[in-house]
Design an enzyme around this catalytic site. Structure first.
Site, PDB file in Angstrom:
ATOM      1  CG  HIS A  73     -69.822  -7.484 -29.543  1.00  9.01           C
ATOM      2  ND1 HIS A  73     -70.055  -8.602 -30.317  1.00  9.01           N
ATOM      3  CD2 HIS A  73     -70.931  -6.725 -29.644  1.00  9.01           C
ATOM      4  CE1 HIS A  73     -71.262  -8.510 -30.860  1.00  9.01           C
ATOM      5  NE2 HIS A  73     -71.806  -7.377 -30.474  1.00  9.01           N
ATOM      6  CG  LEU A  74     -65.182  -2.731 -27.099  1.00  7.48           C
ATOM      7  CD1 LEU A  74     -66.116  -1.551 -27.305  1.00  7.48           C
ATOM      8  CD2 LEU A  74     -63.747  -2.289 -27.263  1.00  7.48           C
TER       9      LEU A  74
END
Lengths: 117, 470
Positions: free
Chosen positions: B408-409
């Site tokens: 998750h970025l």
């Protein structure tokens, strides 16, 4: 400016993968080697460049230590990689872990039950 | 050199790009989507397999944010983007967090009501459902462990359609993209945008290069440009195009630490667990990862002395994680001569402490669920067989020994009216008349949940606003 990175596995990297797959048959070993080769080549250039510098340095180190001990050949074996794993120097630990991780993942995905433990 | 023309050029085909394309084409706009990666037929490669890493992952999964410790991360690079490789867990953004973001970042028209309406749209488009029968055992153990400890756990719905002959993940390549094409959109796969060509406040073209081996150069001219490459690629493209102000800073991730847990019974290994322990959310979430044979081997590798023995019984081993919301932040920096941007991330001491707490809580839950052996992803970490020994993990989670990753970025551009954001409240890049961003990079912060639903809801909202302003 372009960052130069090796197009295929360096000698130290090849030796490390060999050491971690010496129990596999020739075909599986070649497939694991090809996977690790492709995975390193696909890395971001700056990361691949850092890995390559470490590989060259470690390759040189193994040769120098072999020369310093007459009768011994330069060897990259599982024991040597274990020592790198425990190194107090972070980049060396990460280098060993990277090669081990790529090899482990590939050998278990490719060789299945033949990958052993 | 080939030159193409379109009304709207959408760069990237993941959750943000596919949603943008779908909304705009249905409104009658002429849309072309360019995607750097290949088109891979849905269902043609096994999820989480080596083949999938080669076909769908950017850098074959070998990316890392530099820092102490480095954080490995994965991005999709194929038609459908990261929706093709993620677990498909679907969480709406909690209303309280939306309110907090709206106030802290001065985001106009960012109310829970607006986001819920947009999430409704997205949920109608991608089937969101829970497993129709008993959950797989690898997932049920999380619920079981939580229940025994009196903790809260839920089955998280997924973008999956469950049918009699199996489950079909509803990725962008399986849902919104083909519908956008049916409505008139064109998708150009294997095409990387090297840079945007600017003339004053206007972007006039995208300079592209085919990645299918031909290396063919393309110029795509458009009236409107929407950058949807995700939290790493979008700021990198803008920076390569000379747009750097407030771009690429503030990157957020959910740093994740793992445990390989051996149970005295066989687990399933074909999918990811859909249960999550939510007792400590949003700051800390406990869940399950892909656990094919290769992933189990990787998860065992850090506690190396006992890994070989444990692997003999790999079918009883599952891989689980603790993911935190991080106080730290990172940067994305496109440098001349490098095709890939340099990504850095700095974890705070509080982050490290939170990771240690997460690891211990995860161990508690797994032991309560019946696990008999726990291998932490901590170099030389103690293999634990009983709850009393988990205390040894606290001091072991150090910068030198913790092995972290994330999928998750977010937040590398930001949106809102305050000085930190790279775009306005709707993703319009400051200083430009026809350039927008519409993807994970806009989120003001990491949400502490799988972000796909939030990315899609915001993309619907911003695309609708764009339509009203063009």
């Amino acid at each position: 400016m372009t960052v130069l990175v090796p197009r295929s596995l360096l000698a130290f990297e090849r030796a490390a993968v060999d050491a971690l797959t010496d129990d596999l048959d020739r075909g599986d070993r070649a497939r694991v080697m090809a996977y690790v080769d492709g995975a390193l080549a696909a890395m971001p250039e700056h990361i691949r460049a850092g890995v390559a510098v470490e590989s060259l340095a470690l390759g040189a180190w193994t040769r120098v230590t072999a020369l310093a001990h007459w009768g011994r050949t330069a060897s990259v074996d599982a024991e040597f990689l274990d020592r790198l794993d425990r190194s107090p120097v972070g980049p060396l630990r990460q280098h060993a872990r990277l090669l081990r991780s790529l090899t482990l993942f590939a050998r278990h995905e490719i060789a299945g039950d033949e990958a052993g433990a | 050199m080939t030159t193409l023309d379109t009304e709207v050029l959408v760069i990237g085909s993941g959750a943000g790009g596919a949603t943008t394309a779908a909304v705009l084409t249905r409104a009658g706009r002429q849309v072309r989507v360019v995607e750097e990666g290949p088109a891979v037929a849905p269902g043609s490669v096994e999820p989480f397999s080596l083949e999938e890493m080669v076909a769908k992952y950017r850098h074959r999964g070998g990316s890392a944010a530099l820092g102490a410790p480095p954080i490995a991360y994965a991005e999709g690079r194929c038609v459908g983007g990261s929706t093709e490789i993620n677990s498909g867990l679907w969480h709406r953004l909690p209303a309280a967090m939306a309110e907090q973001w709206r106030r802290a970042h001065h985001i106009d028209e960012f109310t829970p009501e607006v986001l819920d309406r947009c999430a409704d749209w997205a949920e109608r488009e991608v089937t969101v459902s829970c497993v129709p029968d008993a959950p797989p055992r690898s997932s049920a153990v999380l619920a079981d462990g939580a229940q025994r400890l009196g903790w809260h756990a839920v089955e998280v719905p997924r973008v999956v359609r469950y049918e009699q002959d199996g489950a079909a993940k509803q990725t962008m390549a399986a849902t919104l993209l083909p519908r956008a094409v049916a409505a008139g959109a064109e998708i150009l796969a294997d095409c990387r945008v090297d840079r945007l060509v600017r003339r004053g406040r206007v972007v006039v073209a995208a300079e592209c290069r085919r990645t299918d081996g031909t290396g063919e150069r393309l110029t795509i001219r458009a009236d409107q440009f929407v950058v949807c490459g995700g939290a790493i690629q979008s700021p990198a493209l803008l920076q390569r195009s000379g747009i750097r102000r407030r771009i690429g800073t503030g990157l957020k991730v959910h740093p994740t630490i793992k445990v390989a847990a051996r149970f005295p019974f066989a687990l399933d290994h074909g999918d990811v667990p859909m249960h999550r322990i939510t007792e400590f959310t949003p700051d800390l979430a406990l869940g399950g990862s892909a656990n094919r044979r290769g992933q189990v081997a990787l998860a065992l590798a850090d506690a190396s002395p006992e890994a070989a023995t444990a692997m003999a019984d790999w079918q009883g081993i599952g891989v689980y994680y603790a993911a935190i919301r991080s106080e730290g932040s990172g940067r994305v920096l496109a440098l001349p001569g490098l095709a890939a941007p340099v990504v850095t991330y700095r974890l705070t001491e509080a982050d490290m402490s939170r990771l240690a707490r997460g690891l211990v809580h995860l161990g508690e839950a797994l032991l309560a669920a019946g696990a008999v052996e726990l291998h932490p992803s901590v170099i030389g970490g103690r293999v634990v067989h009983r709850a009393g020994d988990l205390v040894d993990w606290w001091p072991a989670v150090t910068r030198a020994r913790a092995n972290l990753m994330t999928v998750h970025l977010t937040s590398s551009i930001g949106m809102g009216e305050d000085a930190r954001a790279g775009t306005d409240s709707f993703g319009a890049v400051r200083g430009f008349d026809n350039l927008r961003v519409n993807d994970a990079s806009l989120l003001p912060d990491a949400p502490g949940i799988n972000p796909q639903a939030t990315i899609m809801a915001i993309a619907v909202r911003n695309a609708e606003q764009a339509l009203s302003s063009w």
